[in-house]
Enzyme design. Structure first.
Site, PDB file in Angstrom:
ATOM      1  N   SER A 111      37.413  36.798  45.516  1.00 36.55           N
ATOM      2  CA  SER A 111      38.134  37.926  46.008  1.00 36.55           C
ATOM      3  C   SER A 111      39.069  37.513  47.284  1.00 36.55           C
ATOM      4  O   SER A 111      40.103  37.793  47.704  1.00 36.55           O
ATOM      5  CB  SER A 111      37.423  39.012  46.334  1.00 36.55           C
ATOM      6  OG  SER A 111      36.521  39.801  45.296  1.00 36.55           O
TER       7      SER A 111
ATOM      8  N   LYS B 218      29.396  31.230  42.071  1.00 32.44           N
ATOM      9  CA  LYS B 218      29.603  30.816  42.658  1.00 32.44           C
ATOM     10  C   LYS B 218      28.897  30.700  44.385  1.00 32.44           C
ATOM     11  O   LYS B 218      29.220  29.914  45.086  1.00 32.44           O
ATOM     12  CB  LYS B 218      31.025  31.457  43.232  1.00 32.44           C
ATOM     13  CG  LYS B 218      31.595  31.266  44.226  1.00 32.44           C
ATOM     14  CD  LYS B 218      33.081  31.838  44.191  1.00 32.44           C
ATOM     15  CE  LYS B 218      32.918  32.718  44.942  1.00 32.44           C
ATOM     16  NZ  LYS B 218      33.268  32.828  46.161  1.00 32.44           N
TER      17      LYS B 218
ATOM     18  N   HIS C 113      37.975  40.209  39.825  1.00 27.79           N
ATOM     19  CA  HIS C 113      38.908  38.861  39.739  1.00 27.79           C
ATOM     20  C   HIS C 113      37.598  39.119  38.207  1.00 27.79           C
ATOM     21  O   HIS C 113      36.610  39.266  37.545  1.00 27.79           O
ATOM     22  CB  HIS C 113      39.143  37.992  40.777  1.00 27.79           C
ATOM     23  CG  HIS C 113      37.889  37.213  40.893  1.00 27.79           C
ATOM     24  ND1 HIS C 113      36.559  36.804  40.027  1.00 27.79           N
ATOM     25  CD2 HIS C 113      36.793  37.558  42.532  1.00 27.79           C
ATOM     26  CE1 HIS C 113      35.222  36.780  41.167  1.00 27.79           C
ATOM     27  NE2 HIS C 113      35.765  37.020  42.078  1.00 27.79           N
TER      28      HIS C 113
ATOM     29  N   GLY D 196      35.970  36.569  37.468  1.00 25.29           N
ATOM     30  CA  GLY D 196      34.627  35.405  37.573  1.00 25.29           C
ATOM     31  C   GLY D 196      33.973  37.220  37.594  1.00 25.29           C
ATOM     32  O   GLY D 196      32.689  36.774  36.864  1.00 25.29           O
ATOM     33  N   HIS D 197      34.369  38.210  38.045  1.00 26.76           N
ATOM     34  CA  HIS D 197      33.334  39.368  37.653  1.00 26.76           C
ATOM     35  C   HIS D 197      33.223  39.813  36.538  1.00 26.76           C
ATOM     36  O   HIS D 197      32.265  40.390  35.886  1.00 26.76           O
ATOM     37  CB  HIS D 197      34.176  40.537  38.882  1.00 26.76           C
ATOM     38  CG  HIS D 197      34.168  40.146  40.106  1.00 26.76           C
ATOM     39  ND1 HIS D 197      35.012  40.613  40.430  1.00 26.76           N
ATOM     40  CD2 HIS D 197      33.486  40.775  40.846  1.00 26.76           C
ATOM     41  CE1 HIS D 197      34.887  40.108  41.771  1.00 26.76           C
ATOM     42  NE2 HIS D 197      33.153  39.714  42.352  1.00 26.76           N
TER      43      HIS D 197
END
Ligand code: PAF
Length: 299
Positions: A195, A158, A43, A45-46
């Protein structure tokens, strides 16, 4: 058998030997290696980690490996979402040059004969509610760091407890690796990208925005001058009591960061306010970090 597949730019590598050869070639060319370990189902974030790695390292390597030893719950492991085709496309677009996709028997050739045990920072937050989880994380990372030998590794905040533990592990094992932490990426309503968000039903997804708002209530209390740890926890809990109907709070805590302890009787210095909430098929975590003396107006 080695299966190295060359796509447009990115190579997919499945074995440690092939990965070592790839890394050796990069290092011979004088390139620095930035590594982003993931469990896939990528997503934003990655992707922010890949982009940061592409900005600050010459060659970006990412791994996708759903690590069985960090799951306490077999069903959670088996239900972990996968979409390799999509992930490979996203990784390549975000600047990844080599994607490491090892199989379980490659990563754990002797099962759990040799593992890493973390003895600090694991008795709180996710470490407390998921016993053994961080030993599994540290074990797989020790293996991946050893295979890839990166100059820098990139972790999202996170999983702030994970980042703190990785920092300790890098020091303890003298890995010559720089740890770069990157900010949490959020959906427009404030939900931290994960995820696991894909496993929320529509009503849970709508409610899940409450997690970050509760943490903001904790920040607001600090901003208003509250320095009692339990009172700050209580301000988050009160918010959830009113606004969380479907999710069940697993923990809320306020600690100093990165040591993950309460440094004194009242809050000072760098802190984390962290929570975990369980929905029917997903356990979500979120946090905010700040410095008590300079906490800014909550957004
Ligand atoms: O954060 C994760 O996705 C995992 O814990 C990691 C770092 C890839 C290790 O399996």
């Amino acid at each position: 058998m080695e299966k190295t597949v060359q796509t447009k730019e990115m190579v997919r590598i499945t074995t440690p030997d092939e990965m070592r050869r790839f890394i050796r070639k990069q290092k011979e060319k004088g390139k620095t290696i930035g590594f982003v370990p993931t469990m896939g189902f990528l997503h934003e974030g990655h992707l922010s980690l890949f982009r940061k790695a592409a900005e600050t390292s010459d060659c970006v390597v990412a791994s996708i490996f759903v690590n069985p030893t960090q799951f306490n719950d077999r069903d959670d492991y088996l239900a972990y979402p996968h979409d390799l085709m999509r992930d490979a496309h996203l990784a390549e677009e975000a600047g990844v040059q080599a994607l490491f996709l090892p199989e379980e028997k490659t990563v754990y050739p002797n099962g759990n004969e040799v593992t890493v045990t973390i003895h600090a920072k694991t008795d709180v937050l996710c470490g407390k509610s998921r016993p053994g989880h961080f030993n599994g994380v540290a074990t797989v990372l020790a293996k991946l760091f050893n295979i890839i030998r990166p100059d820098s590794v990139y972790f999202g905040m996170k999983d702030a407890q994970q980042a703190a533990i990785v920092s300790s592990m890098i020091q303890a094992f003298h890995f010559p690796i720089r740890l770069i932490t990157c900010p949490i990426v959020r959906e427009p309503d404030g939900l931290a990208m994960s995820s696991r968000n894909a496993r929320l039903n529509p009503a849970e997804r709508k409610e899940a925005a409450v997690l970050s708002r509760g943490l903001q209530a904790g920040l607001a209390a600090i901003k208003a001058g509250e320095r009692d740890f339990d009172a700050i926890v209580q301000s988050v809990r009160s918010y959830y009591t009113v606004h969380l109907k479907l999710g069940e709070v697993e923990y809320i805590d306020v600690l100093n960061y990165p040591e993950l302890k309460r440094r004194g009787a009242s809050l000072s210095g760098r802190f984390i306010i962290a929570c975990a909430v369980r929905y029917s098929h997903a356990r979500l975590i979120d946090n905010v970090t700040g410095t008590a003396e300079s906490v800014s107006e909550p957004g």
